[in-house]
Scaffold this active site. Structure first.
Site, mmCIF file in Angstrom:
data_model
loop_
_atom_site.group_PDB
_atom_site.id
_atom_site.type_symbol
_atom_site.label_atom_id
_atom_site.label_comp_id
_atom_site.label_asym_id
_atom_site.label_seq_id
_atom_site.Cartn_x
_atom_site.Cartn_y
_atom_site.Cartn_z
ATOM 1 N N HIS A 11 17.826 30.940 1.600
ATOM 2 C CA HIS A 11 16.926 31.504 0.580
ATOM 3 C C HIS A 11 16.710 30.574 -0.608
ATOM 4 O O HIS A 11 16.799 30.982 -1.771
ATOM 5 C CB HIS A 11 17.433 32.866 0.128
ATOM 6 C CG HIS A 11 17.279 33.922 1.174
ATOM 7 N ND1 HIS A 11 16.104 34.608 1.363
ATOM 8 C CD2 HIS A 11 18.144 34.363 2.130
ATOM 9 C CE1 HIS A 11 16.245 35.440 2.372
ATOM 10 N NE2 HIS A 11 17.468 35.311 2.867
ATOM 11 N N HIS A 86 11.031 35.665 5.661
ATOM 12 C CA HIS A 86 10.714 35.453 4.252
ATOM 13 C C HIS A 86 9.758 34.282 4.037
ATOM 14 O O HIS A 86 8.966 34.298 3.113
ATOM 15 C CB HIS A 86 11.999 35.203 3.463
ATOM 16 C CG HIS A 86 12.586 36.461 2.901
ATOM 17 N ND1 HIS A 86 12.627 36.747 1.566
ATOM 18 C CD2 HIS A 86 13.132 37.524 3.529
ATOM 19 C CE1 HIS A 86 13.182 37.930 1.380
ATOM 20 N NE2 HIS A 86 13.504 38.419 2.560
#
Length: 455
Positions: A11, A86
């Site tokens: 991330h 994502h």
């Protein structure tokens, strides 16, 4: 023998709690994985998706990622990866760019052989399109085969992907599935194949209390060995759990905070019990005064009658934030408030920024973000689907509370799960709830205005 590091859910670019320092923490964790790979001279680093927190990472995070990948390339260690939910875009992926630069290999249905193992890739696929999947993979002549993918696979908690169907219909017999999306590590055996999550490299949610790390996967003499290695120098989180007795309130919570070393830590205070309502402001103020990087108070108890709650007006901005928290706004509304009132977005760009945030939520299928939140609840993610794998303003996916009694599949000390022909079983592991996977890959502007300068 082939030894690889299996990592995922890094991330990069996640500005957790709106903190630039937390954003840098995610890059530091990835850099640590790369440094370990070089020091251990592994045969490859395998990344199972969500390298970036969203589809439009900033220039600094791109530069940091390229620098880390160059360190691997200089050490002749290939970086093999798939695309997560994502970071996924409708057209070219960031992995395609890194592959063009000679810094990565985007795995797909054709084998990429490293040592004695053929690696295949399956990018994240929205649930609405999985029924049409045909698990057709090209043949290989290696001793072992492993599939790298991103999603919530059975038999782990919150699963929505049929692992047995994948293994049954696949044209290749896989010895292991190396997965990303769940932020907690775990190992299970399905139809003679090891299925494992490596967990995230940084805490993307306050529910992720276990140490962060990655997996080491090795093949030798008919076995697949999976062990866990922790990352010791991630940002400290101080979890202050306070159960208030009748008559107790904010001062008891402040006492509990004083019992913890808050220096440079993320302090997460969770209040339960029969005591009085607790205003977050004085508790967070104390933690910050004691050196905390970030402080958050979660008091989701329900009270039958309205009671006066102390609010400090020493800081007008904090008083406004306090009131916003008490309103019980939806996550989408809070995002709009942050953009209009609290962010540093130029006035001329506010309209476009708000539109972009709302479109991103809709594209990700996170319609729950438009539902009213619990008053004073402060742990919703910035752009994560779910309340996964990330939420308290901190997730990639914010996840809900960890299942009771859940434990990681292995320890930082490198406990090993060994798959052998005699059918030895592995240790159990229950993952944290990952971020809600979007039913469709997100649309939006995929270009980066600064990329020309970057390249």
């Amino acid at each position: 023998m082939t030894r690889v590091i299996h990592t995922a859910d890094t991330h990069l670019g996640y500005r957790q709690y709106h903190s630039p320092e937390r954003q840098r923490d995610f890059l530091r964790a990835f850099e640590r994985v790369v440094a370990d790979a070089v020091e251990d001279d592994v045969d490859a680093v395998v990344h199972a998706g969500d390298l970036f927190h969203d589809r439009r990472p900033g220039l600094r995070d791109l530069q940091g990622t390229v620098a880390a990948l160059r360190d691997l390339a200089d050490a002749d260690i290939p970086f093999l990866a798939v695309v997560g939910n994502h970071e996924g875009k409708r057209d070219g992926q960031w992995l395609d760019l890194f592959e063009d630069l000679g810094l990565a290999t985007r795995l797909d249905a054709t084998p990429h052989v490293v040592g004695d193992t053929a690696f295949y890739g399956l990018d994240f696929v929205p649930r609405s399109r999985r029924e049409d999947l045909e698990y057709e993979f090209a043949d290989h002549d290696a001793d072992y085969a492993m599939l790298v993918s991103h999603g919530l696979f059975e038999p782990f908690a919150h699963a929505d992907w049929d692992t047995e169907r994948l293994l049954t219909e696949s044209t290749v017999d896989f010895d292991a599935l190396l997965l990303g999306d769940n932020h907690a590590p775990g190992v299970e055996e399905v139809d003679g194949t090891w299925v494992t999550y490596c967990g995230s490299t940084e805490r993307a949610s306050a529910t992720e209390r276990d140490d962060r790390g990655y997996n080491l996967v090795a093949t030798e003499e008919g076995t697949v060995a999976i062990s866990r290695r922790g990352i010791p120098d991630t940002r400290s989180f101080r979890f202050v759990d306070v159960e208030l007795k009748e008559g107790e309130g904010v001062e008891r919570v402040r006492e509990a905070v004083r019992e913890h070393d808050c220096e440079d830590a993320v302090v997460v205070v969770t209040v339960t019990g029969d005591g009085e309502p607790v205003s977050p402001a004085p508790v967070e103020e104390l933690a910050i005064d004691r050196g905390a990087l970030v402080a958050r108070v979660n008091d989701r108890r329900e009270f039958d009658e309205e009671q006066e709650v102390e609010v400090t007006f020493a800081d007008p901005d904090e008083a406004v934030r306090e009131r916003v928290r008490e309103l019980g706004l939806s996550q989408a509304a809070r995002d709009v408030d942050e953009t209009v009132r609290a962010s540093k977005v130029a006035d001329s760009n506010v309209r476009d920024s708000v539109k972009e945030r709302i479109e991103r939520i809709v594209d990700d299928g996170d319609l729950e973000a438009f539902e009213d939140a619990e008053p004073a609840a402060e742990d919703a993610p910035d752009d994560v689907a779910v309340d996964d794998p990330v939420a308290d303003e901190s997730t990639d996916e914010g996840s809900e509370d960890d299942p009771q009694g859940s434990e990681p599949a292995s320890t930082d000390g490198g406990d090993t799960v060994r798959a052998e022909s005699d059918g030895a079983t592995g240790s159990e592991g229950t993952p944290d709830e990952p971020a809600d996977d979007a039913d469709e890959q997100a649309a939006g502007t995929d270009s980066q205005s600064s990329m020309e300068e970057f390249l």
